[in-house]
Motif scaffolding. Structure first.
Motif, PDB file in Angstrom:
ATOM      1  N   ALA A  23     -21.739   7.637   1.171  1.00 37.04           N
ATOM      2  CA  ALA A  23     -22.856   8.564   1.313  1.00 37.04           C
ATOM      3  C   ALA A  23     -22.951   9.069   2.749  1.00 37.04           C
ATOM      4  N   ALA A  24     -22.738   8.190   3.705  1.00 36.18           N
ATOM      5  CA  ALA A  24     -22.782   8.585   5.113  1.00 36.18           C
ATOM      6  C   ALA A  24     -21.684   9.607   5.411  1.00 36.18           C
ATOM      7  N   ALA A  25     -20.500   9.385   4.868  1.00 39.24           N
ATOM      8  CA  ALA A  25     -19.395  10.321   5.078  1.00 39.24           C
ATOM      9  C   ALA A  25     -19.720  11.688   4.471  1.00 39.24           C
ATOM     10  N   ARG A  26     -20.327  11.688   3.280  1.00 36.48           N
ATOM     11  CA  ARG A  26     -20.706  12.958   2.641  1.00 36.48           C
ATOM     12  C   ARG A  26     -21.739  13.707   3.472  1.00 36.48           C
ATOM     13  N   LYS A  27     -22.660  12.979   4.075  1.00 39.78           N
ATOM     14  CA  LYS A  27     -23.713  13.612   4.874  1.00 39.78           C
ATOM     15  C   LYS A  27     -23.264  13.898   6.301  1.00 39.78           C
ATOM     16  N   LEU A  36     -31.233   3.902   9.200  1.00 36.48           N
ATOM     17  CA  LEU A  36     -32.446   4.143   9.988  1.00 36.48           C
ATOM     18  C   LEU A  36     -33.321   5.216   9.348  1.00 36.48           C
ATOM     19  N   ALA A  37     -32.711   6.280   8.863  1.00 34.00           N
ATOM     20  CA  ALA A  37     -33.476   7.349   8.213  1.00 34.00           C
ATOM     21  C   ALA A  37     -34.174   6.827   6.953  1.00 34.00           C
ATOM     22  N   ALA A  38     -33.488   5.982   6.189  1.00 34.33           N
ATOM     23  CA  ALA A  38     -34.080   5.433   4.968  1.00 34.33           C
ATOM     24  C   ALA A  38     -35.247   4.507   5.299  1.00 34.33           C
ATOM     25  N   ILE A  39     -35.104   3.704   6.350  1.00 32.30           N
ATOM     26  CA  ILE A  39     -36.187   2.807   6.751  1.00 32.30           C
ATOM     27  C   ILE A  39     -37.389   3.619   7.222  1.00 32.30           C
ATOM     28  N   GLU A  40     -37.149   4.637   8.043  1.00 33.86           N
ATOM     29  CA  GLU A  40     -38.256   5.468   8.530  1.00 33.86           C
ATOM     30  C   GLU A  40     -38.970   6.158   7.374  1.00 33.86           C
ATOM     31  N   GLN A  41     -38.218   6.637   6.416  1.00 31.03           N
ATOM     32  CA  GLN A  41     -38.814   7.309   5.263  1.00 31.03           C
ATOM     33  C   GLN A  41     -39.631   6.317   4.433  1.00 31.03           C
TER      34      GLN A  41
END
Length: 80
Positions: A23-27, A36-41
């Motif tokens: 998923a990170a590679a796709r984004k 970090l983005a998922a935790i913040e969200q």
């Protein structure tokens, strides 16, 4: 380690770890950035959309048949 940060570790199942990196590679970002983005969200309160509500289609989706009633019939039923 950057100042003001805390190092932590997680034990992830192998399939989830692989999906994370895919998923990170796709984004186009790192797995760390994605985590970090998922935790913040997850910890931020949900944001409300600003602007006017669109009442064109109503607030509640229609289910069943529509009814046709006049103002006089409403008053007869006892609704002011």
């Amino acid at each position: 380690m950057k100042p003001g940060t805390i190092r932590t570790s997680l034990d992830l199942p192998r399939p989830l770890h692989q999906k994370l990196h895919q998923a990170a590679a796709r984004k186009g970002c790192s797995a760390r950035q994605l985590i970090l983005a998922a935790i913040e969200q997850a910890i931020e309160p949900p944001r409300r959309k600003k602007g006017r509500m669109n009442l064109e289609h109503g607030l509640v989706p229609r289910t069943g048949k529509s009814i046709s009633i006049t103002n006089e019939e409403i008053y007869e039923l006892g609704f002011p």
